[in-house]
Design an enzyme around this catalytic site. Structure first.
Site, PDB file in Angstrom:
ATOM      1  N   GLY A  46       0.830  -1.197   0.000  1.00 10.81           N
ATOM      2  CA  GLY A  46       0.000   0.000   0.000  1.00 10.81           C
ATOM      3  C   GLY A  46       0.857   1.237   0.000  1.00 10.81           C
ATOM      4  N   GLY A  66       1.652   4.418   2.206  1.00 11.33           N
ATOM      5  CA  GLY A  66       1.454   5.018   3.522  1.00 11.33           C
ATOM      6  C   GLY A  66       1.746   6.489   3.499  1.00 11.33           C
ATOM      7  CE  LYS A  84       5.064   3.731   5.486  1.00 11.53           C
ATOM      8  NZ  LYS A  84       4.008   4.552   6.087  1.00 11.53           N
ATOM      9  CG  ASP A 115      -1.162  10.616   9.163  1.00 16.84           C
ATOM     10  OD1 ASP A 115      -2.375  10.946   9.157  1.00 16.84           O
ATOM     11  OD2 ASP A 115      -0.576  10.171   8.172  1.00 16.84           O
ATOM     12  CG  PHE A 165       5.965   9.574   6.464  1.00 16.22           C
ATOM     13  CD1 PHE A 165       6.363  10.897   6.556  1.00 16.22           C
ATOM     14  CD2 PHE A 165       5.047   9.097   7.383  1.00 16.22           C
ATOM     15  CE1 PHE A 165       5.874  11.721   7.558  1.00 16.22           C
ATOM     16  CE2 PHE A 165       4.560   9.921   8.384  1.00 16.22           C
ATOM     17  CZ  PHE A 165       4.969  11.229   8.471  1.00 16.22           C
TER      18      PHE A 165
END
Ligand SMILES: *[C@@H]1O[C@H](CO)[C@@H](O)[C@H](O)[C@H]1NC(C)=O
Ligand SMILES: *[C@@H]1O[C@H](CO)[C@@H](O)[C@H](O)[C@H]1NC(C)=O
Ligand SMILES: *[C@@H]1O[C@H](CO)[C@@H](O)[C@H](O)[C@H]1NC(C)=O
Length: 830
Positions: A517, A519, A538, A635, A521
């Protein structure tokens, strides 16, 4: 060597066929050819030329290679550096043993090659790389050379040239500057790779002036040279360092064949510089040079000290060391260096420890020992078991592997504000205590504060704690246990660093298939390490402006936050421009996948949802009140809450806002990071953030979990009322049960609990941050039956509130962003 008869033979030919070699453009010399003054050899693509030249104001003739297409004569290699020919008698040919020979005045040999083995049909060729090679006729394109000029560099390191060792041939290739502009003979300054094979030292490039050390680049740590953090992936060239049993060398290659660039050891400025040819201006421009500044001067601060260029004065003793002679040090006479403040206690192994130093150019490697297959734990043990070992670190930070030990005094360390490497320096137990004491005091104060806060909270609501929720509180004390455990953690507990290569392999080159997905950042990928361990990674986007070292330290801090409701950080990767963060992989995706979907939603019954709400609350409580760092998530939203196999919630992306959003923790920011629909009004509009803006987001999230509806976009169906506006109205009217997701309305007990949660969530989303409870109160309210205060109106009551009354802004935003749950990276506050 050449016999007299053959010499006579050659000159006989010469006198009979004086036109044998003409000035025609050729790139090859065969044994029958003679190359004289006024003729040259040109590489096939016309970029290099071999011939005779006269440097500067000299009258001497030398044989050399230069760029053919550059109007400024730039010689990159010289054959007879120190044996000039003083007339125009120079003659180049291949002799009967197959070597290339240069004859000078009176037919004397001034220079010749020494080929590895005799060739059957030798020939000499000038390649397009500028490499002059001697090979067998049949060996075209094999790269099998009997001799090559790249093995005997002069002052220039060409693309594709290996600077360093061929250990099989015991050959070392070093650059050495010209003596002067007029004299290509070896000058004072040389550059090469220092290595003591017998003692297995950690190899490192060094400039020497005569025999004295002048400048170190620092050793290669798998990613870069520790002393040149500016060497990083760039559009101009690729680079690499090869280090195995056969060879140790540095090499680079240009990315664009039409760009002309070289590295040269400069005789006048005594720097090693990378030059780039600027065609438009017809000049060479330096791209970078080393040494660069005062701290690059070898050993400027003496032993056991570090040079920090931003400090004044630049030298300081390492922590745990003091000036050897205090007065001299104060007078900035540093060469005597520093000595230990308290002596090591080698006999009793347990008495010594290590302090971590970050961002260093590691010390001179002359007295080191390196082993690429020893891991960091064993490395530490090895160092402790040897009384003369003074420091250790990983030899490859890219792989997070390998071991280097230093012995004796540590020389020529400098500290960078970004880049560099960690080093673990041995100090006595009393120094470790000293270093710890400072930090402990601060932490102790906070721990006490939290314990007091928790205790007073307990006394206030203690009466109301229901028996069946006792487990909740028992779990909650876990937070404090972990805080305490943190205090005793080893100083040098390392965050594993992975190489980009490892991660790239594990994620199939960041393929679309492994993408989980997008995210807040950056994109998230799923990967599997060789051992079968799954992870999520990430790939952080590039707008942080943070240095590598700051980033690493920040991630290390965050990785130390450990709580069952926070996603665990497994490691990170910092390589060039890339910053990646590795997490434990969560098989059940994120909360939004379940609660906003009618079918998936059924899988989460009320007890499960309540457990999830409590889990998130506890995770957030830990972030807000941990003794080490206060983390404001900024967030928090359903897609940032991941679920493990047992549907336990784990907050992800915590600390990233801190890492990426600048250094302020509470206050005002011009960058607003967050997601509309979850952002507190004071944060979205004024950029004011605090733990209370997280509480606001938590309130929204809790409401979404109960209602099964997204907060964002909700007002379309509800006459312009926001989800929280609608909830507040229903609560006032005593109809709050209408909010509860249909699939949750099974038992009265469930409904009662859900109503209480709605009430708490409305307290969390009150307009004024002061009115909102902190997470400690939230946790207490969720787990008790105390009477709750009536909430004041929430932050966003109607759609119009979302935009501070500005409808046009609202429309603009809605039309420009169709995705519901997208993180807004940067929004200028009004
Ligand atoms: C070359 O030979 C001539 C005559 O034999 C002699 O005078 C001269 O010194 C020689 N030069 C060198 C450099 O050997
Ligand atoms: C290579 O460099 C030339 C000249 O600087 C430039 O025009 C060309 O676009 C570059 N090619 C690539 C692939 O970058
Ligand atoms: C060394 O630097 C000087 C001054 O910048 C320059 O004029 C000279 O050409 C350089 N030498 C080499 C070999 O590049």
């Amino acid at each position: 060597m050449m016999g007299f008869s053959s010499l006579m033979f050659i000159f006989a030919i010469l006198s009979f066929f004086p036109f044998l070699v003409t000035s025609a453009i050729v790139d090859i010399i065969r044994p029958s050819d003679l190359m004289r003054e006024n003729t040259t050899l040109v590489s096939r693509d016309g970029s290099f030329e071999l011939g005779f030249f006269t440097p500067g104001n000299s009258k001497n003739r030398y044989l050399g290679v230069w760029y053919k297409n550059i109007p400024v004569r730039t010689v990159v290699w010289v054959a007879n550096r120190c044996k000039p020919i003083n007339d125009s008698s120079g003659l180049l040919t291949i002799n009967e043993t197959g070597d290339l020979v240069l004859f000078g005045q009176n037919k004397s040999v001034v220079w010749s090659t020494s080929s590895l083995k005799p060739a059957q049909q030798p020939l000499v060729q000038l390649l397009d790389s500028g490499n002059l090679v001697l090979r067998d006729e049949k060996d075209e394109n094999t790269g099998d050379y009997l001799w090559e000029s790249f093995d005997y560099p002069t002052d220039t390191n060409m693309p594709g040239m290996k600077i360093g060792w061929d250990l099989r041939r015991n050959l070392t290739r070093r650059l050495s500057a010209w003596k002067s502009f007029d004299d290509p003979c070896n000058g004072d300054f040389t550059y090469g790779i220092e290595l003591d094979q017998r003692r297995h030292t950690y190899p490192e490039p060094m400039i020497r002036k005569g025999s004295a050390k002048f400048y170190r680049t620092g050793p290669w740590n798998g990613v870069s040279f520790t002393g040149t953090p500016d060497l990083r992936p760039n559009p101009l060239f690729d680079y690499g360092f090869v280090y195995n049993d056969d060879e140790v060398y540095y090499i680079y290659n240009l990315k664009n064949k039409s760009v002309i660039s070289r590295i040269v050891m400069n005789q006048t400025t005594s720097v090693r510089q990378r030059m780039v040819w600027i065609e438009a201006e017809k000049i060479w421009k330096p791209y970078n040079s080393a040494p660069r500044d005062q701290c690059d001067n070898y050993g400027i601060c003496g032993a056991n000290s570090e040079c920090v260029i931003t400090n004044n004065p630049v030298c300081q003793c390492l922590k745990g060391f003091k000036p050897k002679i205090e007065e001299n040090w104060k007078a900035m006479y540093w060469s005597e260096g520093c000595v230990r403040s308290s002596p090591l206690n080698c006999r009793d192994k347990e008495k010594d420890g290590f302090l971590t130093f970050s961002g260093l150019k590691v010390p001179d490697t002359q007295f080191t020992w390196v082993n690429k297959s020893v891991n960091i734990r064993e490395c530490r043990a090895k160092c402790l078991s040897d009384c003369s070992c003074t420091a250790y670190t990983n030899s490859d930070i890219g792989e997070g592997s390998g071991c280097v030990l230093w012995f004796g005094d540590l020389f020529d360390i400098r500290q960078f504000s970004s880049g560099g490497q960690d080093l673990f320096i041995r100090v006595s137990a009393s120094e470790i205590e000293k270093a710890r004491a400072g930090r402990k005091v601060k932490k102790a104060v906070l721990v006490v504060a939290i314990v007091v806060a928790l205790a007073s909270g307990l006394i206030l609501v203690g009466y109301y704690i229901r028996r069946r929720r006792h487990s909740f509180f028992e779990e909650n004390t876990e937070t404090n246990v972990i805080i305490n455990r943190d205090e005793n953690q080893e100083d040098d507990l390392e965050l594993p660093l992975f190489s980009l290569h490892t991660i790239s392999t594990a994620t199939n080159n960041f393929s679309q298939n492994s993408k989980l997905g997008e995210g807040g950042f950056g994109p998230v990928y799923r990967g599997m390490l060789e051992g079968g361990q799954e992870f999520a990674v990430k790939r952080l986007s590039m707008w942080s402006g943070q240095g590598d070292n700051e980033f690493k330290n920040e991630v290390k801090l965050i990785a130390k936050l450990q709580h069952r409701n926070l996603v665990k950080i497994l490691g990170c990767c910092i390589q060039g421009e890339e910053k990646l963060l590795m997490y434990e992989y969560m098989p059940n995706k994120s909360l939004d996948y379940f609660i906003f979907d009618e079918r998936q939603g059924r899988l989460l019954d009320w007890p499960k949802r309540f457990q999830i709400i409590c889990g998130i609350a506890k995770g957030l409580l830990y972030l807000h009140h941990d003794s080490r760092l206060r983390i404001i998530h900024r967030d928090l939203k359903a897609s940032n809450v991941l679920l493990d196999e047992e549907m336990n919630p784990k907050i992800s992306d915590f600390g990233l806002a801190r890492t990426f959003g600048g250094d302020q923790l509470e206050g005002n920011t011009s960058k607003v990071v967050g997601t509309y629909g979850y952002m507190a009004p004071e944060y979205a509009f004024d950029g004011l953030f605090s733990i209370k803006s997280d509480v606001f987001s938590f309130g929204i999230l809790m409401l979404e979990i109960i209602c099964g509806k997204r907060s964002r976009g909700y007002y379309y169906e509800n006459n312009g009322l926001t989800l929280i506006g609608y909830a507040w109205t229903l609560l006032k009217e005593g109809k709050a049960f209408k909010l509860i997701d249909k699939c949750l309305r099974e038992s009265d007990e469930n409904i009662e609990e859900a109503l209480r949660c709605i009430h708490v969530s409305l307290l969390c989303v009150q307009q004024s941050p002061i009115d909102r409870p902190n997470m400690l109160s939230v946790v207490l309210m969720l787990s008790s039956e105390s009477t709750l205060p009536q909430p004041k109106p929430p932050g966003y009551f109607t759609e119009t509130d979302m935009w501070g009354g500005d409808q046009s802004a609202s429309r603009k935003f809605l039309s420009s962003s169709s995705k519901c749950d997208m993180t807004i990276s940067v929004v200028e506050p009004r």
